[in-house]
Design an enzyme around this catalytic site. Structure first.
Site, PDB file in Angstrom:
ATOM      1  N   TYR A 126       0.851  -1.203   0.000  1.00  0.00           N
ATOM      2  CA  TYR A 126       0.000   0.000   0.000  1.00  0.00           C
ATOM      3  C   TYR A 126       0.884   1.249   0.000  1.00  0.00           C
ATOM      4  O   TYR A 126       0.698   2.161  -0.810  1.00  0.00           O
ATOM      5  CB  TYR A 126      -0.923  -0.009   1.226  1.00  0.00           C
ATOM      6  CG  TYR A 126      -1.542   1.345   1.532  1.00  0.00           C
ATOM      7  CD1 TYR A 126      -2.624   1.820   0.810  1.00  0.00           C
ATOM      8  CD2 TYR A 126      -1.009   2.157   2.542  1.00  0.00           C
ATOM      9  CE1 TYR A 126      -3.176   3.072   1.079  1.00  0.00           C
ATOM     10  CE2 TYR A 126      -1.560   3.406   2.822  1.00  0.00           C
ATOM     11  CZ  TYR A 126      -2.641   3.847   2.082  1.00  0.00           C
ATOM     12  OH  TYR A 126      -3.181   5.088   2.353  1.00  0.00           O
ATOM     13  N   LYS A 130       1.280   4.364  -2.767  1.00  0.00           N
ATOM     14  CA  LYS A 130       1.093   5.797  -2.491  1.00  0.00           C
ATOM     15  C   LYS A 130       2.346   6.577  -2.938  1.00  0.00           C
ATOM     16  O   LYS A 130       2.240   7.700  -3.436  1.00  0.00           O
ATOM     17  CB  LYS A 130       0.786   6.042  -1.014  1.00  0.00           C
ATOM     18  CG  LYS A 130      -0.510   5.407  -0.519  1.00  0.00           C
ATOM     19  CD  LYS A 130      -1.772   5.859  -1.255  1.00  0.00           C
ATOM     20  CE  LYS A 130      -2.322   7.171  -0.789  1.00  0.00           C
ATOM     21  NZ  LYS A 130      -3.649   7.483  -1.404  1.00  0.00           N
TER      22      LYS A 130
HETATM   23  N1  LIG Z   1      -7.398   6.002   6.753  1.00  0.00           N
HETATM   24  C1  LIG Z   1      -6.185   6.425   7.048  1.00  0.00           C
HETATM   25  O1  LIG Z   1      -5.737   6.352   8.209  1.00  0.00           O
HETATM   26  C2  LIG Z   1      -5.309   7.039   5.979  1.00  0.00           C
HETATM   27  C3  LIG Z   1      -3.971   7.330   6.304  1.00  0.00           C
HETATM   28  C4  LIG Z   1      -3.161   7.926   5.340  1.00  0.00           C
HETATM   29  C5  LIG Z   1      -3.673   8.219   4.088  1.00  0.00           C
HETATM   30  N2  LIG Z   1      -4.955   7.910   3.782  1.00  0.00           N
HETATM   31  C6  LIG Z   1      -5.459   8.241   2.440  1.00  0.00           C
HETATM   32  O2  LIG Z   1      -6.581   9.084   2.588  1.00  0.00           O
HETATM   33  C7  LIG Z   1      -7.492   8.875   1.501  1.00  0.00           C
HETATM   34  C8  LIG Z   1      -8.867   8.578   2.073  1.00  0.00           C
HETATM   35  O3  LIG Z   1      -8.769   7.393   2.874  1.00  0.00           O
HETATM   36  P1  LIG Z   1     -10.037   6.801   3.634  1.00  0.00           P
HETATM   37  O4  LIG Z   1      -9.536   6.188   4.874  1.00  0.00           O
HETATM   38  O5  LIG Z   1     -11.142   7.787   3.643  1.00  0.00           O
HETATM   39  O6  LIG Z   1     -10.409   5.607   2.628  1.00  0.00           O
HETATM   40  P2  LIG Z   1     -11.695   4.664   2.671  1.00  0.00           P
HETATM   41  O7  LIG Z   1     -12.538   4.932   3.860  1.00  0.00           O
HETATM   42  O8  LIG Z   1     -11.195   3.274   2.441  1.00  0.00           O
HETATM   43  O9  LIG Z   1     -12.508   5.124   1.389  1.00  0.00           O
HETATM   44  C9  LIG Z   1     -12.012   4.877   0.112  1.00  0.00           C
HETATM   45  C10 LIG Z   1     -12.916   5.517  -0.903  1.00  0.00           C
HETATM   46  O10 LIG Z   1     -12.357   5.241  -2.198  1.00  0.00           O
HETATM   47  C11 LIG Z   1     -13.359   4.619  -3.003  1.00  0.00           C
HETATM   48  N3  LIG Z   1     -12.745   3.661  -3.924  1.00  0.00           N
HETATM   49  C12 LIG Z   1     -11.926   2.633  -3.617  1.00  0.00           C
HETATM   50  N4  LIG Z   1     -11.591   1.978  -4.744  1.00  0.00           N
HETATM   51  C13 LIG Z   1     -12.224   2.615  -5.765  1.00  0.00           C
HETATM   52  C14 LIG Z   1     -12.285   2.408  -7.176  1.00  0.00           C
HETATM   53  N5  LIG Z   1     -11.607   1.417  -7.773  1.00  0.00           N
HETATM   54  N6  LIG Z   1     -13.020   3.258  -7.920  1.00  0.00           N
HETATM   55  C15 LIG Z   1     -13.703   4.279  -7.338  1.00  0.00           C
HETATM   56  N7  LIG Z   1     -13.697   4.520  -6.014  1.00  0.00           N
HETATM   57  C16 LIG Z   1     -12.957   3.689  -5.239  1.00  0.00           C
HETATM   58  C17 LIG Z   1     -14.292   3.925  -2.027  1.00  0.00           C
HETATM   59  O11 LIG Z   1     -15.522   3.711  -2.670  1.00  0.00           O
HETATM   60  P3  LIG Z   1     -16.500   2.487  -2.280  1.00  0.00           P
HETATM   61  O12 LIG Z   1     -17.300   2.978  -1.097  1.00  0.00           O
HETATM   62  O13 LIG Z   1     -17.308   2.270  -3.496  1.00  0.00           O
HETATM   63  O14 LIG Z   1     -15.623   1.317  -1.917  1.00  0.00           O
HETATM   64  C18 LIG Z   1     -14.343   4.961  -0.900  1.00  0.00           C
HETATM   65  O15 LIG Z   1     -15.239   5.986  -1.236  1.00  0.00           O
HETATM   66  C19 LIG Z   1      -6.877   7.754   0.668  1.00  0.00           C
HETATM   67  O16 LIG Z   1      -6.121   8.318  -0.366  1.00  0.00           O
HETATM   68  C20 LIG Z   1      -5.946   7.051   1.641  1.00  0.00           C
HETATM   69  O17 LIG Z   1      -4.886   6.405   0.958  1.00  0.00           O
HETATM   70  C21 LIG Z   1      -5.785   7.323   4.700  1.00  0.00           C
END
Ligand SMILES: NC(=O)c1ccc[n+]([C@@H]2O[C@H](COP(=O)([O-])OP(=O)(O)OC[C@H]3O[C@@H](n4cnc5c(N)ncnc54)[C@H](OP(=O)(O)O)[C@@H]3O)[C@@H](O)[C@H]2O)c1
Length: 287
Positions: A126, A130
Site C-alpha cells: 500500500y 502511495k
Molecule cells: N485512513 C487512514 O488512516 C489514511 C492514512 C493515510 C492516508 N490515507 C489516504 O486518505 C485517503 C482517504 O482514505 P479513507 O480512509 O477515507 O479511505 P476509505 O474509507 O477506504 O474510502 C475509500 C474511498 O475510495 C473509493 N474507492 C476505492 N476503490 C475505488 C475504485 N476502484 N473506484 C472508485 N472509487 C474507489 C471507495 O468507494 P467504495 O465505497 O465504493 O468502496 C471509498 O469511497 C486515501 O487516499 C488514503 O490512501 C488514509
C-alpha cells in the site's frame, strides 16, 4: 460558486469532506460506478462534461492488508488511475488535490519526516503504491497539490479511535494497544477545515504534510481516549509482534510540516487537543 469534484465520497475522509464542502461549494461526488478509479476510465471526458474548478482525489484502496494480497488492483486504483486523472486535470487546466499518505516513507528515520525528506522504502505494498502515485502525479501534472495525511479518525470509522471507544462503551476493563509504532494521528474534522484553504489559494502547489502536530504511539492515544471517557480501564502497551498482520507496518512515520508556514497557511492543531475534542463530542454511542 466553485464546482468541486470529489472522488471517494463514500469513504471515511470523503464522506465528511463531502458534508463540509457542500456548504461553500457546488460538489459533484461521483460514485465508484459513475467514475471508477481505473486506468480504463476516461477522466478527460468526464471532467470536460462536469467542468470542475478543483478535483479532490480522496478515493483509494486504503486497506493496507488487502493491498498486500491484491497488488494488481492496488496498483491500478492507487497509481495508474490517479496518474491518468492527473493528466486529464493538466490538459483541462483543472486544479488537482490528491490525498497521499505518511506511508510514502520507510519509517526508519527515527524522527518526524518533513516535506523535504525523500520518499520510499515503506515495508508494505500500500505504502509503495502511495509513493508511486506521488511520483506519477507530479510527473503528469507539476501543478498538483499532494496532501499527506496519516492515522485518520472521524465520524464514519472504522478506525483505531472508534475501536477503542467501542471497547470503553462496552465496559472493557483492560485494553491493549501497540507501543512501538509511532505516527501523527489526524482528525478528519481538522482536514475538512484545512482542505478548502488549498482550493482557495490559487498559487500553492506540491507536497504538504497535513496532520495534527505531534508524534505518538497507539498506546498514548488509547490512554488519552480512556482518560477523556473518565474510564478506570487499564490501558496496557504491547509490542507490534503481539499483533501480527499480513502487511508489515513501518516503525515511525510521524510527519511535521515546514511548508504550511512557508505558504502562510494556518498550522494544524496539536494531536491531543483534537483527539480530546473528538472523543468529547462523540462519546455517546452513535444511534
Ligand atoms: N485512513 C487512514 O488512516 C489514511 C492514512 C493515510 C492516508 N490515507 C489516504 O486518505 C485517503 C482517504 O482514505 P479513507 O480512509 O477515507 O479511505 P476509505 O474509507 O477506504 O474510502 C475509500 C474511498 O475510495 C473509493 N474507492 C476505492 N476503490 C475505488 C475504485 N476502484 N473506484 C472508485 N472509487 C474507489 C471507495 O468507494 P467504495 O465505497 O465504493 O468502496 C471509498 O469511497 C486515501 O487516499 C488514503 O490512501 C488514509
Amino acid at each position: 460558486m466553485k464546482r468541486i469534484l470529489l472522488t471517494g465520497a463514500t469513504g471515511r475522509l470523503g464522506s465528511e469532506l463531502l458534508q463540509g464542502l457542500n456548504s461553500s461549494y457546488e460538489v459533484c461526488a461521483p460514485t465508484r460506478a459513475e467514475l471508477p478509479l481505473s486506468p480504463q476510465t476516461d477522466f478527460y471526458s468526464f471532467f470536460q462534461q462536469t467542468k470542475p474548478h478543483t478535483v479532490v482525489n480522496s478515493g483509494a484502496l486504503s486497506d493496507v492488508d488487502y493491498c498486500e494480497s491484491h497488488p494488481e488492483e492496488a496498483e491500478e486504483t492507487n497509481v495508474l488511475a490517479p496518474q491518468k486523472l492527473a493528466e486529464a486535470c493538466r490538459k483541462l487546466n483543472i486544479r488537482l488535490i490528491h490525498i497521499s499518505s505518511d506511508y510514502v516513507f520507510s519509517g526508519e528515520k527515527g524522527s518526524p519526516y518533513t516535506e523535504e525528506d525523500e520518499i520510499g522504502g515503506n515495508p508494505n505494498f500500500y505504502g509503495q503504491t502511495k509513493e508511486g502515485a506521488e511520483k506519477a502525479i507530479l510527473k503528469a501534472n507539476p501543478e498538483a497539490i499532494l496532501l499527506r495525511v496519516a492515522w485518520l479518525y472521524g465520524k464514519k470509522g472504522p478506525d483505531f479511535v472508534s475501536s477503542i471507544m467501542d471497547k470503553l462503551r462496552a465496559g472493557s476493563t483492560r485494553i491493549q494497544a501497540v507501543e512501538d509504532q509511532f505516527g501523527s494521528p489526524t482528525s478528519i474534522a481538522d482536514l475538512c477545515t484545512h482542505i478548502p484553504y488549498f482550493i482557495e489559494r490559487e498559487n500553492v502547489k506540491g507536497v504538504f504534510h497535513l496532520v495534527n502536530e505531534g508524534c505518538v504511539s497507539r498506546l498514548e492515544m488509547a490512554k488519552v481516549i480512556a482518560d477523556e471517557f473518565g474510564s478506570v480501564c487499564e490501558v496496557c502497551g504491547v509490542t507490534s509482534k503481539n499483533f501480527p498482520r499480513p502487511a508489515k507496518r513501518p516503525k515511525n512515520t510521524s510527519l511535521r510540516s515546514l511548508r504550511l508556514q512557508e505558504a502562510k497557511l494556518p498550522p494544524m492543531p496539536n494531536w491531543e487537543a483534537s483527539l480530546r475534542e473528538f472523543v468529547r463530542k462523540n462519546q455517546k454511542a452513535p444511534e
